[in-house]
Design an enzyme around this catalytic site. Structure first.
Site, PDB file in Angstrom:
ATOM      1  N   ASP A  13       0.860  -1.189   0.000  1.00 13.39           N
ATOM      2  CA  ASP A  13       0.000   0.000   0.000  1.00 13.39           C
ATOM      3  C   ASP A  13       0.896   1.238   0.000  1.00 13.39           C
ATOM      4  O   ASP A  13       1.635   1.486   0.957  1.00 13.39           O
ATOM      5  CB  ASP A  13      -0.890  -0.018   1.246  1.00 13.39           C
ATOM      6  CG  ASP A  13      -1.867   1.145   1.299  1.00 13.39           C
ATOM      7  OD1 ASP A  13      -1.873   1.964   0.361  1.00 13.39           O
ATOM      8  OD2 ASP A  13      -2.620   1.240   2.286  1.00 13.39           O
ATOM      9  N   ASP A 109      -2.954   2.712  -6.064  1.00 14.18           N
ATOM     10  CA  ASP A 109      -1.842   2.799  -5.121  1.00 14.18           C
ATOM     11  C   ASP A 109      -1.648   1.560  -4.253  1.00 14.18           C
ATOM     12  O   ASP A 109      -0.954   1.619  -3.237  1.00 14.18           O
ATOM     13  CB  ASP A 109      -2.016   4.026  -4.229  1.00 14.18           C
ATOM     14  CG  ASP A 109      -3.273   3.965  -3.374  1.00 14.18           C
ATOM     15  OD1 ASP A 109      -4.109   3.071  -3.612  1.00 14.18           O
ATOM     16  OD2 ASP A 109      -3.428   4.819  -2.480  1.00 14.18           O
ATOM     17  N   GLU A 110      -2.210   0.422  -4.640  1.00  9.35           N
ATOM     18  CA  GLU A 110      -1.970  -0.779  -3.856  1.00  9.35           C
ATOM     19  C   GLU A 110      -2.159  -2.032  -4.690  1.00  9.35           C
ATOM     20  O   GLU A 110      -2.906  -2.041  -5.681  1.00  9.35           O
ATOM     21  CB  GLU A 110      -2.864  -0.833  -2.613  1.00  9.35           C
ATOM     22  CG  GLU A 110      -4.351  -0.931  -2.897  1.00  9.35           C
ATOM     23  CD  GLU A 110      -5.168  -1.038  -1.609  1.00  9.35           C
ATOM     24  OE1 GLU A 110      -4.709  -0.546  -0.559  1.00  9.35           O
ATOM     25  OE2 GLU A 110      -6.262  -1.619  -1.650  1.00  9.35           O
TER      26      GLU A 110
END
Length: 414
Positions: A13, A109-110
């Site tokens: 993350d 974003d992860e």
């Protein structure tokens, strides 16, 4: 009988991703309270991401810019640049692919990584996580937190437990002590409405959920109750799945507006830019769709969607015309709009989206097109693509959009 190998799953993350991307390309932001916001020039909109210096002052995501500035008058505001964030996201995924061939991107974003059996290459799970984290810092100047477990759900929950730069391991045996005391709304997959509904059933913690009656849950929440109940016990059988471009079901774009709008012309101006963005991404992914869908969120947070069938296309003009017609049908000037979205879906399985060379086009290549206008539109878009690829996305824009800068952009490929 051969014993089955225990899975090792990571959830990587990226910490405060949008603002960290901005600090990466503008180092002077580092060490100062800064945030990516909807409309910094007008000092309006909402905070999309705040760095940790800003968070220490109480500034949070979704807070209005005015509220944030009251807390920190010196807060540095940066307008969002989602094209850049997507570019950096691709760099992150490429970096992660050095450690595992099986990566499932969960958002910009992860991503989950299946690290099973990589011990001889990268060491134990915590050692591998440290290497990944350090490499992201050194090579991309980005921070991350990493959750480690035997399944996707627990890895995701672990990644949330220590930020920034946290490495947390959460296994089934840890569930009663580390997971159960948490509020039920903290659980991945449980939104605010579901959390409120669970609270009304006297379910306030994840332990309450784990010890509740499964059949009663199913009467209230249907099939979703099964997943919630299993997750509360740390159970998740969903495998990490490497999603290829062919798995994309829709290509869409939505904007949360810097102010609510009530004028149809203004909404169509936003929709025109969205259609161009969706079209560009569809051509990049060599996708053509048969369905256009629009999404509207009103100021009271009610959401509606409308869709229609179109001839197979990925051209901005056709996407916009379909979306505009849908907008005409459901427009109500008495209901202010705070979000507009448009998506192209229902893709062909064939290679009909294959791109052609601008300078080597024969009429026979367009035998499935209905009119000369479509041929000209196709050629025009290919020319635009070539120019944008060489000189940048913003070098070519529709005249009606040159003065348009009223929205905050949010990407979403599903």
């Amino acid at each position: 009988m051969k014993k089955q190998m225990t899975k090792t799953i990571f959830l990587v993350d990226m910490n405060a991703f949008f603002i960290t991307c901005e600090m990466k390309r503008t180092p002077s932001l580092k060490g100062n309270p800064a945030a990516v916001a909807g409309d910094p020039e007008r000092r309006s909109g909402i905070i999309l991401a705040a760095n940790y210096e800003a968070r220490a002052l109480g500034i949070k995501t979704t807070m209005t810019v005015q509220q944030a500035l009251r807390l920190c008058p010196g807060l540095i505001l940066v307008p969002p640049d989602h094209a850049y964030y997507s570019h950096v996201s691709r760099q992150v995924m490429l970096y992660l692919s050095r450690y595992s061939p099986v990566i499932e991107q969960n958002s910009i974003d992860e991503a989950w990584m299946d690290m099973t059996g990589t011990e001889n290459l990268f060491g134990s799970a915590p050692e591998a996580a440290k290497k990944i984290m350090q490499g992201l810092i050194e090579e991309l100047d980005l921070w991350c937190s990493i959750g480690i477990s035997s399944n996707k759900f627990l890895a995701k929950m672990a990644s949330e437990m220590k930020k920034p730069l946290g490495i947390t391991e959460l296994q089934i045996k840890d569930v009663p002590t580390k997971l159960w005391p948490l509020p039920v709304g903290y659980m991945y997959g449980v939104g605010m409405k579901t959390s409120d509904a669970l609270n009304k059933l006297n379910i306030f913690t994840i332990e309450d959920l784990a010890k509740s009656d499964r059949q009663k849950l199913m009467r209230h929440f249907g099939k979703a109750a099964v997943t919630m109940y299993d997750h509360a016990h740390g159970i998740d059988h969903d495998p990490v799945t490497d999603r290829s471009p062919t798995d994309i079901k829709s290509i869409g774009k939505s904007v949360t507006l810097s102010k609510d709008i009530t004028r149809l012309a203004e909404a169509k101006s936003v929709l025109l830019k969205l259609s161009d963005d969706v079209s560009t991404r569809a051509r990049m992914k060599q996708k053509k769709g048969h369905t256009v869908q629009i999404t509207l969120k009103y100021s009271d947070f009610r959401v509606i969607t409308r869709q229609c069938q179109v001839s197979q296309t990925n051209l901005p003009k056709q996407i916009f015309l379909a979306g505009s017609a849908l907008l005409d049908e459901c427009w109500n000037p008495k209901k202010p709009i705070r979000l507009i979205g448009i998506a192209l879906t229902d893709f062909e399985d064939s290679d009909t989206g294959k791109q052609l060379s601008l300078f080597d086009i024969d009429k026979s290549d367009f035998k499935n097109m209905e009119t000369d206008t479509e041929i000209r539109d196709e050629r025009l878009q290919q020319a635009v693509d070539l120019i944008r690829n060489k000189f940048g996305k913003n070098i070519v824009s529709r005249a009606s959009l040159m003065k348009e800068n009223a929205a905050t952009e949010e990407n979403k490929d599903k």
